[in-house]
Design a protein around this motif. Sequence first.
Motif, short mmCIF file in Angstrom:
data_model
loop_
_atom_site.label_atom_id
_atom_site.label_comp_id
_atom_site.label_asym_id
_atom_site.label_seq_id
_atom_site.Cartn_x
_atom_site.Cartn_y
_atom_site.Cartn_z
N TYR A 57 -83.63 38.61 -22.58
CA TYR A 57 -84.69 37.85 -21.90
C TYR A 57 -86.06 38.42 -22.26
O TYR A 57 -86.99 37.68 -22.59
N ALA A 58 -86.17 39.74 -22.23
CA ALA A 58 -87.45 40.38 -22.57
C ALA A 58 -87.82 40.08 -24.02
O ALA A 58 -88.98 39.78 -24.32
N ARG A 61 -89.29 36.70 -24.28
CA ARG A 61 -90.67 36.66 -23.76
C ARG A 61 -91.64 37.31 -24.74
O ARG A 61 -92.69 36.77 -25.04
N TYR A 62 -91.30 38.49 -25.24
CA TYR A 62 -92.22 39.19 -26.12
C TYR A 62 -92.42 38.45 -27.44
O TYR A 62 -93.55 38.27 -27.89
N ALA A 65 -94.54 35.34 -26.68
CA ALA A 65 -95.95 35.60 -26.41
C ALA A 65 -96.67 36.04 -27.68
O ALA A 65 -97.78 35.58 -27.97
N MET A 103 -75.59 29.37 -19.52
CA MET A 103 -75.11 28.10 -18.95
C MET A 103 -73.58 28.00 -18.92
O MET A 103 -73.03 27.18 -18.20
N HIS A 104 -72.92 28.82 -19.72
CA HIS A 104 -71.46 28.87 -19.64
C HIS A 104 -70.99 29.68 -18.43
O HIS A 104 -69.79 29.84 -18.21
N PRO A 113 -80.28 35.00 -9.76
CA PRO A 113 -80.70 33.60 -9.96
C PRO A 113 -81.30 33.35 -11.35
O PRO A 113 -81.26 32.23 -11.84
N ARG A 114 -81.82 34.39 -11.98
CA ARG A 114 -82.40 34.19 -13.32
C ARG A 114 -81.35 33.85 -14.35
O ARG A 114 -81.64 33.25 -15.38
N ASP A 116 -78.26 32.34 -13.64
CA ASP A 116 -77.26 31.53 -12.95
C ASP A 116 -76.93 30.31 -13.81
O ASP A 116 -77.79 29.48 -14.08
N GLY A 117 -75.67 30.21 -14.23
CA GLY A 117 -75.26 29.16 -15.16
C GLY A 117 -75.52 27.75 -14.67
O GLY A 117 -75.78 26.86 -15.46
N LYS A 118 -75.45 27.53 -13.35
CA LYS A 118 -75.56 26.15 -12.91
C LYS A 118 -76.99 25.70 -12.68
O LYS A 118 -77.23 24.52 -12.45
N ARG A 132 -74.57 20.80 -19.85
CA ARG A 132 -73.41 21.34 -19.14
C ARG A 132 -72.26 20.33 -19.15
O ARG A 132 -71.10 20.71 -19.16
N ARG A 220 -92.20 17.11 -20.62
CA ARG A 220 -92.63 18.46 -20.32
C ARG A 220 -92.67 19.32 -21.59
O ARG A 220 -93.63 20.04 -21.85
N PHE A 228 -100.57 21.38 -24.42
CA PHE A 228 -101.09 22.50 -23.64
C PHE A 228 -101.50 23.69 -24.53
O PHE A 228 -102.67 24.09 -24.53
#
Lengths: 379, 369
Positions: A57-58, A61-62, A65, A103-104, A113-114, A116-118, A132, A220, A228
């Motif tokens: 995840y990091a 992000r890195y 960015a 997602m699996h 929660p970060r 969480d597959g669902k 899914r 989006r 954006f």
Amino acid sequence: MTALPPAMPASVALKKPGRERLSREQVEQFGADLDALRERTLADIGEQDARYIKRIYAAVRYTGALGRGLLFFGIFPPAWLLGTLLLAISKILENMELGHNVMHGQYDWMNDPRFDGKTYEWDIVGTSDNWRKTHNYSHHTYTNIKGMDDDVGYGVLRLFPEQRWRPFFLGQPLYAVIFALLFQWGVAIQDIRLGRYFAGRMTGAELREEFRPTGRKMRRQLLKDYVFFPLLAGPFFLPVLLGNLVANGLRNLWTFMIIFCGHFTANVEVFPKSIIKNETRGQWYLRQLRGSSNLTGSKLLHIMSGNLSHQIEHHLFPDIPARRYAEMSKEVRAICRRYGIFYNTGSLVSQFGQVIWRILRYALPSKPVSLEGKALVAD
Amino acid sequence: MPATGALKRVIAPLIDPVAFDFWAARVNPLLSWERPLARVVARQVTARDCVTLVLRPNRHVPPVQAGQHVPVTVEVDGVRLTRSYSPSHVRASHARRRGGRKDCLAITVKRIPGGRVSSHLCQEVRVGDVLELGEAFGAMTLRPDVPRWLYVAAGSGITPLMSLLRAQTAATAGVDVTLLYWARTRADLCFLDELRGLEKAAGSGQPGVRVHIILTREATLLPGEYSGRPSADLLAQLVPDLAERQVYACGTGGFVDSLRTLLADQVAGFEAEAFTLPERAAVVGAPVQVTLRRSGRVLDIPAGEALLPALEARGIHPKHGCRMGICNSCACDRISGTSENLNTGATQSEPGVVRICISAARSDMTLDL
Ligand SMILES: Cc1cc2nc3c(=O)[nH]c(=O)nc-3n(C[C@H](O)[C@H](O)[C@H](O)COP(=O)(O)OP(=O)(O)OC[C@H]3O[C@@H](n4cnc5c(N)ncnc54)[C@H](O)[C@@H]3O)c2cc1C
């Protein structure tokens, strides 16, 4: 006296090595061996897997960015190039090693929660909810069953002789290139089944209703990458927009290549619908194995492919953290060797070459091959 | 600083809260778009195997009243686990400070041997670490209308009663509280000096605070200490005016139950909070109650029966896919209860995600359906 393997009478031996049909008992034993491997691996899952996915995840992000930051200086070609590459890497990592795997439900045990597959929502134009359904459910449950797994040719390509030829397929080398370039859009509309609308089995209103969440997601994503961030760059609007476009395109090409290598290499099989009738766990495992193929390569390849370079292990154990597949693949191979089952793996060049060959070959008519009566066990 | 009020609402659609928190945490680990977090600002050993952590919450932590309990979430071996703790001290302040509020909360945690969260909080957590908190619950709060109190605590059950006592004695002079405090040995007692201090502050002849210590495993007793389990005789001896007192009791399930039996119809009012839930693994086939939180339905289902078909048989059709535990389509949150994975036989009581196609209830259960 030489002991023959118990259930491989010569009469049922097929042409390809490792394709001899096993007896029911052998298939169940094979399944039990894989289940044991599954239990052993699950028992070991914990802190290091949690640390790994947070690092991924990091990294997303890195790289994201840094890539977007560099693109603000995109009128300098080196900055544009590096920025675009980093953004593509960020999107690839996010889509594959993070999004696809989360997602699996691979990280549901973390209770975070970060991850969480669902509820996870990924950085592509398709909604996670559609994914899914088409991927986690249809594709993973009915892997390579003609008429049930939409991923078999995605409705636009003929990749197996078992699919009926139509003149439409003559153009598929071209469709494949377009599909690869726009892969995320293909994924996005896969579940909407425009076919039903064109066949008159769905009204325009129903189609619009079904399309609404996807439309919202598309808007989006488009606003983010093409309005954006370019606007944030002010006078450098154009280089940023272009960089984002190319990054999205690179991600599309890469994911297309990895995914096609997972199911459409030369030795992968398709199956008839009848195969799932009374399908046992062992038979399900065997079908997953024979409908998937791996890529050999470096650790970097494995990470950048979301470990779908271990497509076989992913299909056998879709809910086990993908970073475990490399380790598990050694045992899966050994188990396959024990039962004389073909384990389909090769380099990216060789496997993707076979995919291209399929795309070209089956654009042309071929002798029809029937799937009728195809079974995984010898009775 | 996270955006406030109107600005926050305007930019919210542009913000990915997870990404915001990722970058914000690099600046200050208490900064978050919406998560209630608290930093450990002090750590003291309060008794044997007992640690008090003083917490400074961020702006997202909802207010806590003395006597309530808050869910505390920590990560242990990669898994997030949540347990309730009753703050032993609540000091509210409405003044804002950078990245947080001035409020302080203290939780006092007794380490349970083999307990995952209590061991982590007692042994691993250090000053500077950040914990995640939740919304406070509990009705055992201050009640100015009650003139006379009887507080009864066992072990770590002292915590909510301590925060109530601290709040009461700080606010008013004429409190009338008798505290019966059970523990195994003297070394297990928390806050003893402070309690004796409160007792003295009242002065003789005043109602004030009266503290009786009851030790069940101490070889020799000092003056003012008693021994034995809760009994009618002991209660009558220590609290002659039982009938006039409102009781708040707190301790393990068994302790609270025995007090309820002894006291409920002898006193002016009885409320209690149990720190451990009674063990409830139902045998296969016994009926258990499955509550569907979103639809508000409650169903009787035999323990050990796969949940998805059981729900379908009762006319409820949850989202699902493969029915064999691979596609994750039927994953839903198990808010409470014990489930069994029918593929592996493993049971799980930690709130978390459960695939209902391959899971059965082994206790009363609440699902987020
Ligand atoms: C409303 C409420 C308020 C609470 N307030 C506090 C508090 O202020 N301070 C505090 O220390 N604890 C408090 N608890 C208990 C706390 O929530 C945890 O249950 C406790 O810390 C054990 O968690 P664990 O993860 O360490 O143990 P687990 O890993 O969950 O359990 C390990 C084993 O210990 C048993 N066990 C769990 N709790 C206890 C216990 N209290 N006594 C004996 N055995 C137990 C379990 O049944 C299990 O077999 C409160 C509980 C509730 C419901």
